[in-house]
Design a protein around this motif. Structure first.
Motif, PDB file in Angstrom:
ATOM      1  N   ASP A   1     -11.855  -1.361   6.737  1.00  0.00           N
ATOM      2  CA  ASP A   1     -11.251  -2.495   7.433  1.00  0.00           C
ATOM      3  C   ASP A   1      -9.788  -2.709   7.064  1.00  0.00           C
ATOM      4  O   ASP A   1      -9.157  -3.636   7.574  1.00  0.00           O
ATOM      5  N   LEU A   2      -9.264  -1.887   6.176  1.00  0.00           N
ATOM      6  CA  LEU A   2      -7.879  -2.060   5.746  1.00  0.00           C
ATOM      7  C   LEU A   2      -6.928  -1.438   6.767  1.00  0.00           C
ATOM      8  O   LEU A   2      -7.124  -0.313   7.206  1.00  0.00           O
ATOM      9  N   ARG A   3      -5.908  -2.188   7.105  1.00  0.00           N
ATOM     10  CA  ARG A   3      -4.899  -1.735   8.062  1.00  0.00           C
ATOM     11  C   ARG A   3      -3.987  -0.705   7.402  1.00  0.00           C
ATOM     12  O   ARG A   3      -3.657  -0.797   6.225  1.00  0.00           O
ATOM     13  N   GLY A   4      -3.542   0.257   8.162  1.00  0.00           N
ATOM     14  CA  GLY A   4      -2.543   1.197   7.699  1.00  0.00           C
ATOM     15  C   GLY A   4      -3.110   2.445   7.064  1.00  0.00           C
ATOM     16  O   GLY A   4      -4.319   2.650   6.964  1.00  0.00           O
ATOM     17  N   ARG A   5      -2.164   3.292   6.630  1.00  0.00           N
ATOM     18  CA  ARG A   5      -2.509   4.588   6.048  1.00  0.00           C
ATOM     19  C   ARG A   5      -1.448   4.972   5.026  1.00  0.00           C
ATOM     20  O   ARG A   5      -0.475   4.259   4.822  1.00  0.00           O
ATOM     21  N   LYS A   6      -1.638   6.129   4.434  1.00  0.00           N
ATOM     22  CA  LYS A   6      -0.721   6.672   3.438  1.00  0.00           C
ATOM     23  C   LYS A   6       0.733   6.498   3.899  1.00  0.00           C
ATOM     24  O   LYS A   6       1.071   6.813   5.036  1.00  0.00           O
ATOM     25  N   GLY A   7       1.563   5.983   2.989  1.00  0.00           N
ATOM     26  CA  GLY A   7       2.974   5.832   3.278  1.00  0.00           C
ATOM     27  C   GLY A   7       3.352   4.509   3.921  1.00  0.00           C
ATOM     28  O   GLY A   7       4.524   4.193   4.025  1.00  0.00           O
TER      29      GLY A   7
ATOM     30  N   GLU B   1      -2.333  -2.615   3.371  1.00  0.00           N
ATOM     31  CA  GLU B   1      -3.341  -2.396   2.341  1.00  0.00           C
ATOM     32  C   GLU B   1      -3.982  -1.010   2.440  1.00  0.00           C
ATOM     33  O   GLU B   1      -4.323  -0.406   1.425  1.00  0.00           O
ATOM     34  N   GLY B   2      -4.151  -0.480   3.641  1.00  0.00           N
ATOM     35  CA  GLY B   2      -4.712   0.848   3.797  1.00  0.00           C
ATOM     36  C   GLY B   2      -3.826   1.945   3.227  1.00  0.00           C
ATOM     37  O   GLY B   2      -4.276   3.060   2.995  1.00  0.00           O
ATOM     38  N   GLY B   3      -2.556   1.623   2.989  1.00  0.00           N
ATOM     39  CA  GLY B   3      -1.627   2.589   2.419  1.00  0.00           C
ATOM     40  C   GLY B   3      -1.399   2.436   0.936  1.00  0.00           C
ATOM     41  O   GLY B   3      -0.925   3.363   0.282  1.00  0.00           O
ATOM     42  N   ILE B   4      -1.726   1.237   0.393  1.00  0.00           N
ATOM     43  CA  ILE B   4      -1.440   1.026  -1.034  1.00  0.00           C
ATOM     44  C   ILE B   4      -2.648   0.620  -1.869  1.00  0.00           C
ATOM     45  O   ILE B   4      -2.639   0.804  -3.080  1.00  0.00           O
ATOM     46  N   ARG B   5      -3.682   0.097  -1.246  1.00  0.00           N
ATOM     47  CA  ARG B   5      -4.878  -0.287  -2.023  1.00  0.00           C
ATOM     48  C   ARG B   5      -5.751   0.946  -2.174  1.00  0.00           C
ATOM     49  O   ARG B   5      -6.182   1.541  -1.191  1.00  0.00           O
ATOM     50  N   VAL B   6      -6.003   1.334  -3.414  1.00  0.00           N
ATOM     51  CA  VAL B   6      -6.737   2.572  -3.677  1.00  0.00           C
ATOM     52  C   VAL B   6      -7.799   2.342  -4.743  1.00  0.00           C
ATOM     53  O   VAL B   6      -7.727   1.382  -5.504  1.00  0.00           O
ATOM     54  N   PRO B   7      -8.764   3.245  -4.832  1.00  0.00           N
ATOM     55  CA  PRO B   7      -9.746   3.154  -5.912  1.00  0.00           C
ATOM     56  C   PRO B   7      -9.072   3.322  -7.273  1.00  0.00           C
ATOM     57  O   PRO B   7      -8.168   4.141  -7.432  1.00  0.00           O
TER      58      PRO B   7
ATOM     59  N   PHE C   1       5.463  -5.234  -6.534  1.00  0.00           N
ATOM     60  CA  PHE C   1       6.422  -4.747  -5.543  1.00  0.00           C
ATOM     61  C   PHE C   1       6.128  -3.290  -5.201  1.00  0.00           C
ATOM     62  O   PHE C   1       5.737  -2.515  -6.073  1.00  0.00           O
ATOM     63  N   TRP C   2       6.351  -2.928  -3.961  1.00  0.00           N
ATOM     64  CA  TRP C   2       6.250  -1.545  -3.511  1.00  0.00           C
ATOM     65  C   TRP C   2       7.449  -1.235  -2.625  1.00  0.00           C
ATOM     66  O   TRP C   2       7.902  -2.084  -1.853  1.00  0.00           O
ATOM     67  N   ALA C   3       7.934   0.003  -2.708  1.00  0.00           N
ATOM     68  CA  ALA C   3       9.005   0.447  -1.822  1.00  0.00           C
ATOM     69  C   ALA C   3       8.853   1.944  -1.613  1.00  0.00           C
ATOM     70  O   ALA C   3       8.648   2.703  -2.566  1.00  0.00           O
ATOM     71  N   ARG C   4       8.918   2.347  -0.375  1.00  0.00           N
ATOM     72  CA  ARG C   4       8.877   3.768  -0.029  1.00  0.00           C
ATOM     73  C   ARG C   4       9.692   3.949   1.231  1.00  0.00           C
ATOM     74  O   ARG C   4       9.311   3.446   2.300  1.00  0.00           O
ATOM     75  N   LYS C   5      10.825   4.586   1.082  1.00  0.00           N
ATOM     76  CA  LYS C   5      11.769   4.752   2.185  1.00  0.00           C
ATOM     77  C   LYS C   5      12.086   3.383   2.765  1.00  0.00           C
ATOM     78  O   LYS C   5      12.485   2.489   2.040  1.00  0.00           O
TER      79      LYS C   5
ATOM     80  N   GLU D   1       2.664 -11.709  -3.970  1.00  0.00           N
ATOM     81  CA  GLU D   1       2.692 -12.801  -4.931  1.00  0.00           C
ATOM     82  C   GLU D   1       1.386 -13.551  -4.791  1.00  0.00           C
ATOM     83  O   GLU D   1       1.127 -14.164  -3.751  1.00  0.00           O
ATOM     84  N   GLY D   2       0.536 -13.453  -5.816  1.00  0.00           N
ATOM     85  CA  GLY D   2      -0.797 -14.028  -5.706  1.00  0.00           C
ATOM     86  C   GLY D   2      -1.537 -13.332  -4.561  1.00  0.00           C
ATOM     87  O   GLY D   2      -1.646 -12.112  -4.534  1.00  0.00           O
ATOM     88  N   ASP D   3      -2.020 -14.118  -3.620  1.00  0.00           N
ATOM     89  CA  ASP D   3      -2.728 -13.542  -2.470  1.00  0.00           C
ATOM     90  C   ASP D   3      -1.836 -13.366  -1.243  1.00  0.00           C
ATOM     91  O   ASP D   3      -2.298 -12.911  -0.201  1.00  0.00           O
ATOM     92  N   TRP D   4      -0.565 -13.741  -1.362  1.00  0.00           N
ATOM     93  CA  TRP D   4       0.359 -13.607  -0.239  1.00  0.00           C
ATOM     94  C   TRP D   4       1.118 -12.296  -0.330  1.00  0.00           C
ATOM     95  O   TRP D   4       1.536 -11.887  -1.412  1.00  0.00           O
ATOM     96  N   LYS D   5       1.295 -11.663   0.809  1.00  0.00           N
ATOM     97  CA  LYS D   5       1.995 -10.386   0.851  1.00  0.00           C
ATOM     98  C   LYS D   5       3.033 -10.411   1.963  1.00  0.00           C
ATOM     99  O   LYS D   5       2.710 -10.676   3.121  1.00  0.00           O
ATOM    100  N   LEU D   6       4.269 -10.152   1.587  1.00  0.00           N
ATOM    101  CA  LEU D   6       5.388 -10.082   2.530  1.00  0.00           C
ATOM    102  C   LEU D   6       5.801  -8.626   2.630  1.00  0.00           C
ATOM    103  O   LEU D   6       5.975  -7.954   1.609  1.00  0.00           O
ATOM    104  N   LEU D   7       5.929  -8.126   3.853  1.00  0.00           N
ATOM    105  CA  LEU D   7       6.286  -6.720   4.003  1.00  0.00           C
ATOM    106  C   LEU D   7       7.224  -6.504   5.174  1.00  0.00           C
ATOM    107  O   LEU D   7       7.354  -7.329   6.064  1.00  0.00           O
ATOM    108  N   ARG D   8       7.875  -5.359   5.108  1.00  0.00           N
ATOM    109  CA  ARG D   8       8.685  -4.864   6.229  1.00  0.00           C
ATOM    110  C   ARG D   8       8.304  -3.408   6.419  1.00  0.00           C
ATOM    111  O   ARG D   8       8.358  -2.619   5.487  1.00  0.00           O
ATOM    112  N   TYR D   9       7.915  -3.072   7.642  1.00  0.00           N
ATOM    113  CA  TYR D   9       7.491  -1.709   7.975  1.00  0.00           C
ATOM    114  C   TYR D   9       8.502  -1.084   8.921  1.00  0.00           C
ATOM    115  O   TYR D   9       8.809  -1.646   9.978  1.00  0.00           O
ATOM    116  N   GLU D  10       9.037   0.062   8.524  1.00  0.00           N
ATOM    117  CA  GLU D  10       9.996   0.823   9.329  1.00  0.00           C
ATOM    118  C   GLU D  10      11.123  -0.046   9.874  1.00  0.00           C
ATOM    119  O   GLU D  10      11.446  -0.010  11.063  1.00  0.00           O
TER     120      GLU D  10
END
Length: 174
Positions: free
Chosen positions: A47-53, A57-63, A128-132, A139-148
């Motif tokens: 159910d996680l959105r996104g993928r590698k890169g 969450e589908g790109g950064i949440r991992v086992p 924090f995460w950054a890739r390209k 922060e806590g349960d809130w997540k702010l992101l910018r994609y491409e």
């Protein structure tokens, strides 16, 4: 499937050897992935959105699976986010070097008191995460992101781990 089966067998061999040599209680074993599954290659992030890169969450949440009998509770599911940057401080503490001076800029914390319930707080209030051009801050349960280089997106992961409802317009102060 064959790669997963081979990996499972190899990890089992390592764990069985530690048990047979009576070293399991002295050995912290950690298994972690580096990023989310590549859905373009048939991976399924559930159910996680996104993928590698991607910063979703589908790109950064991992086992992140660990075993340390006698030190960490067996079967524990730890709900707060942790980082692979926590591995060095945790390994140093496991090796009895918890008081070893570390560079001030070294990120990460010893996870042991957290997973043992001695510190009920989150190991990290902010991550924090950054890739390209993809960046995000949690922060806590809130997540702010910018994609491409797109617009800022804001999600409440406690209510919406699949990141389906963007709250950026609802909470501009965040």
């Amino acid at each position: 499937a064959a790669m997963t089966m081979s990996l499972d067998e190899a990890v089992g061999t390592v764990l069985d050897t530690l048990d047979r040599m009576d070293l399991a209680n002295e050995t912290l074993v950690v298994f972690v992935n580096d990023n989310g599954g590549q859905t373009l290659s048939g991976m399924d992030n559930g159910d996680l959105r996104g993928r590698k890169g991607q910063p979703y969450e589908g790109g950064i949440r991992v086992p992140f699976v660990a075993r340390w009998p006698g030190h960490w509770p067996a079967g524990l599911v730890y709900d707060f986010p942790v980082s692979t940057l926590d591995l060095l401080p945790t390994a140093l503490a496991a090796a009895g070097e918890a008081n070893m001076p570390l560079p001030a800029a070294l990120p990460g914390v010893d996870l042991t008191p957290h997973v043992r319930g001695l510190l009920p707080s989150r190991p990290h209030e902010t991550l924090f995460w950054a890739r390209k051009e993809n960046t995000c801050v949690r922060e806590g349960d809130w997540k702010l992101l910018r994609y491409e280089n797109g617009p800022l997106e804001l999600y409440n992961l406690a209510d919406d781990p699949g990141e389906t409802t963007d709250h950026a317009a609802d909470y501009p102060e965040r």
